[in-house]
Motif scaffolding. Structure first.
Motif, mmCIF file in Angstrom:
data_model
loop_
_atom_site.group_PDB
_atom_site.id
_atom_site.type_symbol
_atom_site.label_atom_id
_atom_site.label_comp_id
_atom_site.label_asym_id
_atom_site.label_seq_id
_atom_site.Cartn_x
_atom_site.Cartn_y
_atom_site.Cartn_z
ATOM 1 N N ALA A 105 0.816 -1.214 0.000
ATOM 2 C CA ALA A 105 0.000 0.000 0.000
ATOM 3 C C ALA A 105 0.852 1.267 0.000
ATOM 4 N N ASP A 106 2.046 1.195 0.607
ATOM 5 C CA ASP A 106 2.929 2.367 0.615
ATOM 6 C C ASP A 106 3.490 2.668 -0.773
ATOM 7 N N LEU A 107 3.762 1.621 -1.546
ATOM 8 C CA LEU A 107 4.397 1.806 -2.853
ATOM 9 C C LEU A 107 3.406 1.798 -4.014
ATOM 10 N N PHE A 108 2.133 1.652 -3.726
ATOM 11 C CA PHE A 108 1.133 1.635 -4.798
ATOM 12 C C PHE A 108 0.830 3.076 -5.224
ATOM 13 N N PRO A 109 0.833 3.365 -6.534
ATOM 14 C CA PRO A 109 0.539 4.722 -7.015
ATOM 15 C C PRO A 109 -0.935 5.085 -6.759
ATOM 16 N N LYS A 110 -1.160 5.801 -5.695
ATOM 17 C CA LYS A 110 -2.520 5.965 -5.171
ATOM 18 C C LYS A 110 -3.492 6.621 -6.160
ATOM 19 N N LYS A 111 -3.051 7.666 -6.841
ATOM 20 C CA LYS A 111 -3.977 8.403 -7.708
ATOM 21 C C LYS A 111 -4.455 7.563 -8.891
ATOM 22 N N THR A 112 -3.740 6.486 -9.216
ATOM 23 C CA THR A 112 -4.183 5.647 -10.335
ATOM 24 C C THR A 112 -5.492 4.930 -10.019
ATOM 25 N N ILE A 113 -5.809 4.785 -8.738
ATOM 26 C CA ILE A 113 -7.071 4.139 -8.358
ATOM 27 C C ILE A 113 -8.256 4.941 -8.892
ATOM 28 N N ASN A 114 -8.060 6.251 -9.037
ATOM 29 C CA ASN A 114 -9.132 7.102 -9.566
ATOM 30 C C ASN A 114 -9.382 6.881 -11.057
ATOM 31 N N THR A 130 -8.517 -8.011 1.510
ATOM 32 C CA THR A 130 -8.890 -9.376 1.898
ATOM 33 C C THR A 130 -8.080 -9.864 3.086
ATOM 34 N N ASP A 131 -6.767 -9.715 2.991
ATOM 35 C CA ASP A 131 -5.879 -10.166 4.067
ATOM 36 C C ASP A 131 -5.644 -9.094 5.121
ATOM 37 N N LYS A 132 -5.784 -7.824 4.716
ATOM 38 C CA LYS A 132 -5.494 -6.712 5.630
ATOM 39 C C LYS A 132 -6.661 -5.724 5.596
ATOM 40 N N PRO A 133 -7.664 -5.971 6.403
ATOM 41 C CA PRO A 133 -8.880 -5.148 6.341
ATOM 42 C C PRO A 133 -8.648 -3.672 6.661
ATOM 43 N N HIS A 134 -7.545 -3.355 7.360
ATOM 44 C CA HIS A 134 -7.278 -1.958 7.721
ATOM 45 C C HIS A 134 -6.256 -1.318 6.790
ATOM 46 N N LEU A 135 -6.021 -1.947 5.651
ATOM 47 C CA LEU A 135 -5.042 -1.452 4.684
ATOM 48 C C LEU A 135 -5.394 -0.041 4.211
ATOM 49 N N GLU A 136 -4.418 0.840 4.245
ATOM 50 C CA GLU A 136 -4.589 2.201 3.734
ATOM 51 C C GLU A 136 -3.554 2.459 2.648
ATOM 52 N N PHE A 137 -4.013 2.944 1.513
ATOM 53 C CA PHE A 137 -3.085 3.263 0.431
ATOM 54 C C PHE A 137 -2.426 4.606 0.731
ATOM 55 N N LYS A 138 -1.101 4.549 0.923
ATOM 56 C CA LYS A 138 -0.370 5.719 1.408
ATOM 57 C C LYS A 138 0.704 6.185 0.421
ATOM 58 N N GLY A 139 0.546 5.839 -0.861
ATOM 59 C CA GLY A 139 1.572 6.193 -1.831
ATOM 60 C C GLY A 139 1.861 7.673 -1.919
ATOM 61 N N ASP A 140 0.824 8.504 -1.822
ATOM 62 C CA ASP A 140 1.040 9.948 -1.889
ATOM 63 C C ASP A 140 1.776 10.449 -0.648
ATOM 64 N N MET A 178 6.322 2.759 -8.048
ATOM 65 C CA MET A 178 6.486 3.997 -7.289
ATOM 66 C C MET A 178 7.497 4.934 -7.929
ATOM 67 N N SER A 179 8.461 4.407 -8.668
ATOM 68 C CA SER A 179 9.472 5.265 -9.287
ATOM 69 C C SER A 179 8.889 6.080 -10.437
ATOM 70 N N TRP A 180 8.095 5.436 -11.315
ATOM 71 C CA TRP A 180 7.479 6.272 -12.366
ATOM 72 C C TRP A 180 6.399 7.181 -11.782
ATOM 73 N N TYR A 181 5.755 6.735 -10.712
ATOM 74 C CA TYR A 181 4.759 7.590 -10.062
ATOM 75 C C TYR A 181 5.431 8.824 -9.467
ATOM 76 N N ALA A 182 6.609 8.635 -8.876
ATOM 77 C CA ALA A 182 7.339 9.752 -8.271
ATOM 78 C C ALA A 182 7.684 10.821 -9.301
ATOM 79 N N ILE A 183 8.169 10.408 -10.463
ATOM 80 C CA ILE A 183 8.575 11.391 -11.467
ATOM 81 C C ILE A 183 7.364 12.048 -12.128
#
Length: 294
Positions: A105-114, A130-140, A178-183
């Protein structure tokens, strides 16, 4: 913030060249603090200025004796050899450790979910939790940590070239995403990104999920200017990498149609290479030269 930061040299680190410094819990107001390593090349001098490469999964870069799979990128060996042979400019490597429980969730490009439709978004979020019900996408937030907290500290405590032209980002698998998301998110901060064994499926590659279509749509809408940026991609053909070659042609078309050329865009195939640090270390010189050519 800086008064909270305790940095120390790691003399016991099994590195071949240079010096490794560590902040065990680099503080943050955005994300869970984690270890950050700063590697300085042999001969580092405050009278010189160095480019900086920020790399994800920092605990896998330098010392195989401390990694979960006893493999490493050999980043210090590769970087040192390239600098000694004058194939690259001089540079520092900053390795941001992951936290295994939240890495995805930390390395997932969050805005792509939109870029998913409502049905796809609901299904993806349900799958992800499914495995982590409290998962928060924190890429930004992860990127804010890197850009707004770690980079200013590195620039103020080490002899760096602070400008965009000398700041780079790299990673593999989720770190490749995350690297292409960063740039894309911070084109004024990063001049280049190396996206190694990029995990284009975004989730379980055996499922026909809504990614990578959403990734490609996001990149197209947020394409860094080819006049001032360079991007490196690659992939193997074994283990998890076997799912990546199918995206080669689309990735090439996406960037070449946006004005990139062979001088500032690469997408390399490594036949027989698998999804591991052992494979990435064998070809790490290629993205390092691509990003850091004098």
């Amino acid at each position: 913030m800086n008064s909270q930061i305790k940095i120390s040299e790691i003399p016991e680190a099994k590195i071949v060249s240079g010096t490794l410094f560590r902040v065990s819990e680099f503080p943050s107001k955005y994300i869970t603090p984690r270890t950050v390593d700063i590697w300085l090349p042999k001969g580092y001098s405050k009278t010189k200025k160095y480019a900086v490469l920020y790399m994800h999964d920092g605990q896998m870069l330098f010392d195989a004796s401390t990694t979960w799979n006893k493999q490493e990128w050999m980043a210090d060996e590769v970087a040192s050899e390239l600098m000694m042979s004058h194939k690259t400019k001089d540079f520092i490597i900053v390795g941001i450790h992951n936290i295994s429980e939240t890495r995805y969730a930390d390395l997932f490009p969050k805005k792509t979910i939109n870029y998913l439709n409502d049905e796809e978004k609901t299904a993806f979020l349900a799958y992800a939790k499914t495995d982590k019900p409290h998962l928060e996408f924190k890429g930004d937030d992860y990127l804010k940590y890197l850009v707004k907290e770690i980079k200013p500290y590195v620039d103020s405590h080490f002899s760096t070239l602070k400008n965009q032209e000398n700041t780079f980002v790299a990673g593999s698998s989720m770190g490749g995403l995350m690297s292409w998301y960063a740039i894309c998110e911070y084109p004024d901060v990063f001049a280049g990104a190396a996206c190694i064994s990029t995990h284009w499926p975004g989730a379980n590659p055996e499922l026909d999920g809504p990614f990578p279509k959403a990734f490609f749509s996001y990149i197209k809408a947020n394409m860094p200017d080819p006049e001032t940026h360079k991007l490196y991609f690659d992939f193997g053909t074994k283990t998890l990498d076997q799912y990546y070659p199918q995206y080669e042609e689309y990735v090439n078309t996406l960037f070449l149609n946006a004005g990139y050329t062979t001088t500032n865009f690469k997408n390399e195939k490594f036949e027989g290479a698998d999804h591991s640090e052992a494979s990435w270390q064998k070809r790490l010189d290629i993205p390092f030269i691509f990003l850091m050519t004098k």
